[in-house]
Each structure stands twice: as C-alpha cells, then as structure tokens.
Design a protein around this motif. Structure first.
Motif, PDB file in Angstrom:
ATOM      1  N   PRO A 186     -43.579  33.181  17.753  1.00 42.61           N
ATOM      2  CA  PRO A 186     -44.018  33.504  16.389  1.00 42.61           C
ATOM      3  C   PRO A 186     -42.869  34.113  15.599  1.00 42.61           C
ATOM      4  N   VAL A 187     -42.984  34.096  14.271  1.00 35.70           N
ATOM      5  CA  VAL A 187     -41.860  34.441  13.399  1.00 35.70           C
ATOM      6  C   VAL A 187     -41.241  35.803  13.716  1.00 35.70           C
ATOM      7  N   LYS A 188     -42.038  36.863  13.744  1.00 34.46           N
ATOM      8  CA  LYS A 188     -41.471  38.204  13.905  1.00 34.46           C
ATOM      9  C   LYS A 188     -40.877  38.407  15.299  1.00 34.46           C
ATOM     10  N   LEU A 189     -41.541  37.885  16.342  1.00 36.00           N
ATOM     11  CA  LEU A 189     -40.978  37.995  17.689  1.00 36.00           C
ATOM     12  C   LEU A 189     -39.678  37.205  17.783  1.00 36.00           C
ATOM     13  N   TRP A 190     -39.649  36.057  17.145  1.00 34.52           N
ATOM     14  CA  TRP A 190     -38.437  35.227  17.064  1.00 34.52           C
ATOM     15  C   TRP A 190     -37.294  36.028  16.439  1.00 34.52           C
ATOM     16  N   LEU A 191     -37.558  36.624  15.264  1.00 30.53           N
ATOM     17  CA  LEU A 191     -36.516  37.333  14.526  1.00 30.53           C
ATOM     18  C   LEU A 191     -36.055  38.595  15.255  1.00 30.53           C
ATOM     19  N   GLY A 192     -36.990  39.325  15.864  1.00 35.92           N
ATOM     20  CA  GLY A 192     -36.622  40.542  16.583  1.00 35.92           C
ATOM     21  C   GLY A 192     -35.819  40.267  17.839  1.00 35.92           C
ATOM     22  N   THR A 193     -36.248  39.284  18.609  1.00 35.97           N
ATOM     23  CA  THR A 193     -35.518  38.929  19.834  1.00 35.97           C
ATOM     24  C   THR A 193     -34.145  38.369  19.494  1.00 35.97           C
ATOM     25  N   ALA A 194     -34.087  37.521  18.465  1.00 34.80           N
ATOM     26  CA  ALA A 194     -32.807  36.954  18.031  1.00 34.80           C
ATOM     27  C   ALA A 194     -31.876  38.049  17.520  1.00 34.80           C
ATOM     28  N   ALA A 195     -32.433  39.036  16.808  1.00 31.75           N
ATOM     29  CA  ALA A 195     -31.601  40.109  16.245  1.00 31.75           C
ATOM     30  C   ALA A 195     -30.865  40.868  17.344  1.00 31.75           C
ATOM     31  N   TRP A 196     -31.593  41.289  18.381  1.00 37.24           N
ATOM     32  CA  TRP A 196     -30.952  42.018  19.471  1.00 37.24           C
ATOM     33  C   TRP A 196     -29.996  41.118  20.251  1.00 37.24           C
ATOM     34  N   SER A 197     -30.380  39.862  20.428  1.00 41.79           N
ATOM     35  CA  SER A 197     -29.523  38.917  21.144  1.00 41.79           C
ATOM     36  C   SER A 197     -28.177  38.763  20.442  1.00 41.79           C
ATOM     37  N   PHE A 198     -28.208  38.506  19.140  1.00 43.83           N
ATOM     38  CA  PHE A 198     -26.973  38.280  18.389  1.00 43.83           C
ATOM     39  C   PHE A 198     -26.138  39.550  18.253  1.00 43.83           C
ATOM     40  N   PHE A 199     -26.821  40.693  18.112  1.00 42.42           N
ATOM     41  CA  PHE A 199     -26.074  41.945  18.012  1.00 42.42           C
ATOM     42  C   PHE A 199     -25.270  42.205  19.288  1.00 42.42           C
ATOM     43  N   LEU A 200     -25.916  42.067  20.437  1.00 40.69           N
ATOM     44  CA  LEU A 200     -25.228  42.298  21.708  1.00 40.69           C
ATOM     45  C   LEU A 200     -24.109  41.281  21.930  1.00 40.69           C
ATOM     46  N   ILE A 201     -24.384  40.019  21.574  1.00 41.03           N
ATOM     47  CA  ILE A 201     -23.359  38.979  21.724  1.00 41.03           C
ATOM     48  C   ILE A 201     -22.173  39.248  20.809  1.00 41.03           C
ATOM     49  N   ASN A 202     -22.448  39.574  19.544  1.00 36.09           N
ATOM     50  CA  ASN A 202     -21.359  39.765  18.579  1.00 36.09           C
ATOM     51  C   ASN A 202     -20.494  40.972  18.917  1.00 36.09           C
ATOM     52  N   VAL A 203     -21.121  42.043  19.417  1.00 33.19           N
ATOM     53  CA  VAL A 203     -20.338  43.203  19.850  1.00 33.19           C
ATOM     54  C   VAL A 203     -19.419  42.820  21.009  1.00 33.19           C
ATOM     55  N   SER A 204     -19.940  42.032  21.951  1.00 33.44           N
ATOM     56  CA  SER A 204     -19.125  41.628  23.101  1.00 33.44           C
ATOM     57  C   SER A 204     -17.989  40.692  22.703  1.00 33.44           C
ATOM     58  N   LYS A 205     -18.121  40.020  21.560  1.00 26.69           N
ATOM     59  CA  LYS A 205     -17.078  39.096  21.096  1.00 26.69           C
ATOM     60  C   LYS A 205     -15.898  39.811  20.441  1.00 26.69           C
ATOM     61  N   LEU A 206     -16.092  41.035  19.990  1.00 24.42           N
ATOM     62  CA  LEU A 206     -15.041  41.734  19.243  1.00 24.42           C
ATOM     63  C   LEU A 206     -13.701  41.803  19.984  1.00 24.42           C
ATOM     64  N   PRO A 207     -13.681  42.244  21.256  1.00 21.85           N
ATOM     65  CA  PRO A 207     -12.373  42.317  21.936  1.00 21.85           C
ATOM     66  C   PRO A 207     -11.681  40.961  22.028  1.00 21.85           C
ATOM     67  N   PHE A 208     -12.454  39.901  22.308  1.00 17.25           N
ATOM     68  CA  PHE A 208     -11.869  38.566  22.402  1.00 17.25           C
ATOM     69  C   PHE A 208     -11.329  38.116  21.043  1.00 17.25           C
ATOM     70  N   SER A 209     -12.097  38.371  19.997  1.00 19.39           N
ATOM     71  CA  SER A 209     -11.689  37.943  18.658  1.00 19.39           C
ATOM     72  C   SER A 209     -10.424  38.657  18.198  1.00 19.39           C
ATOM     73  N   ILE A 210     -10.310  39.933  18.519  1.00 14.68           N
ATOM     74  CA  ILE A 210      -9.103  40.686  18.170  1.00 14.68           C
ATOM     75  C   ILE A 210      -7.915  40.171  18.983  1.00 14.68           C
TER      76      ILE A 210
END
Length: 248
Positions: free
Chosen positions: A166-190
C-alpha cells in the motif's frame, strides 16, 4: 558553480522539486531528475550532485513516514543491495559518461518488463507473497543503479509494486531503504571523485526546492489512489529510462 544557460537552470530547479516529490509521493518520478541531471552535467558529476539532494529529501521522507516501515523487507533486500553497490563501484571505476547513461536506461526498461511479467505470473498462481528471487534480483539491480546513477528509486519501486505494498507502507519502507543506501554510498562517491566543490555549490542553490518538493509530496501522497499511484510510478520510470537510453 557550473556555467549553464537559464533554461538549464530552470530544468535543474524542476529536477530538484521532483527529487523532493519522489521521496514523499511518487518514487518513480526520480527517474526524471536522473535524466535531467545526466543531460545537463557530465554523467559522473551529476551522480554526486544528485546524491546530496537525495539525502536531504530522504530525511524528510523518513520523518514523514516513520510509522510505516516494513523492516523485514529491508533485511531481506540488504545482502543483494550491498552486492549491487560493490558492482556499481567497479563499473564506475572504468565506465565513461555515455556508458553510464546507456546502461542505466537499459536496466530500467528491463526492470519494468520483469516487474510486469512477474506480477502477471504471480496473479496467475494466486501468490501475493514476497519471493527470495525477487528480493535478490531487485536488490542487486537497485544497489548497482543507485551507485552508478542514483536510479534505484524506479528499480525498488518496481519491487514494492510487485509485492503490492500500500502507498504509505511503500513510501515509508522505501524512505528508510534509500536513506541507508545513500549514506553508505557517500565514502565511495567521494573516493571516486563524484562529489565535487562545484557540485556542492549547485546543491546549496537547489536544496530549498528539494524541501518544497518534499513538503508538497507529503500533501499529495494522502490524496493519491493506489491504482493511479502505481501507474504514475511506471509512467515516470519509462520516460526517464527512454531518455537516458536514447538521448544523444
């Protein structure tokens, strides 16, 4: 600061708003932002500049949907996402800008086809539950595409679509997923030189528009019908993928 024409700045401003909206309302819309950034900036530099904006939008999304998270799904996806991230790092170490654009566009179209076929197959066997094969496939592609071009939004949206979130569960789960992924990408990107001083200056100008988009998306999400939501996700993903694949 990048030396761009006024219309290019207008498009980047639009892309920044879409980044915010994609995090709090329509995840697949981020494919449009990826396409705009890759078209107006060198593809590798665009990846670093967009990452910072995505992290800002992620913070708004996890606050807005903090009560709507499926942690079991995140744990199921984690090993494949990490594997995909490492593959993306290897790819970026050798690929040029044009190669990055073409590969991401082709992958997004393949993911859409896979998702629609997967949904039809599961509907035929009346099996709505998540599968390890789907988690491995989408997780690996999501990790790879997010590292290469910040394009995991459409990929992971296809997973949540296949799982019938459902929409809200989709958005909430995706939000935490992308946040954790994007933080982990920072060292590689730098380390790969994707985040640059000029890119950070660009981000500083665009951050207020990301915030405006995130707040607008929060209002919009509560008014979206599930079927319309899914169609918007698919439509934006197709448009972004075709642009990345076909643009000169």
């Amino acid at each position: 600061m990048p030396d761009l024409a006024w219309w290019a700045w207008a498009l980047l401003c639009l892309a920044a708003i879409v980044v915010g909206v994609s995090k709090t309302a329509v995840p697949g819309a981020n494919a449009i932002s990826v396409a705009i950034f890759a078209a107006l900036l060198p593809a590798r530099q665009s990846t670093g500049a967009l990452l910072v904006l995505l992290l800002v939008a992620d913070l708004f999304a996890i606050v807005a949907y903090r009560r709507h998270v499926d942690w079991a799904t995140l744990l199921r996806l984690a090993p494949a996402v990490v594997a995909g991230l490492l593959l993306g790092v290897l790819f970026l170490a050798f690929a040029d800008d044009e190669g990055v654009r073409r590969v991401i566009g082709a992958l997004l179209l393949a993911v859409i086809a896979f998702t629609l076929g997967w949904r039809r197959l599961r509907r035929a066997v009346e099996d709505p539950g998540p599968h390890r094969l789907a988690a491995a496939t989408y997780g690996t592609l999501g990790g790879f595409t997010t590292m290469v071009a910040n394009a995991a939004g459409p990929v992971m949206s296809m997973y949540f679509l296949a799982a019938r979130f459902p929409v809200k569960l989709w958005l909430g789960t995706a939000a935490w997923s992308f946040f954790l992924i994007n933080v982990s990408k920072l060292p590689f990107s730098i380390g790969l030189g994707l985040i640059t001083p000029s890119g950070l200056l660009l981000d500083l100008v665009l951050v207020p528009l990301v915030v405006a988009g995130a707040l607008s998306g929060r209002w919009l999400a509560g008014r979206l019908d599930q079927r319309l939501f899914e169609r918007l996700v698919i439509g934006f993903t197709v448009v972004g993928a075709l642009y990345l694949l076909l643009a000169p």
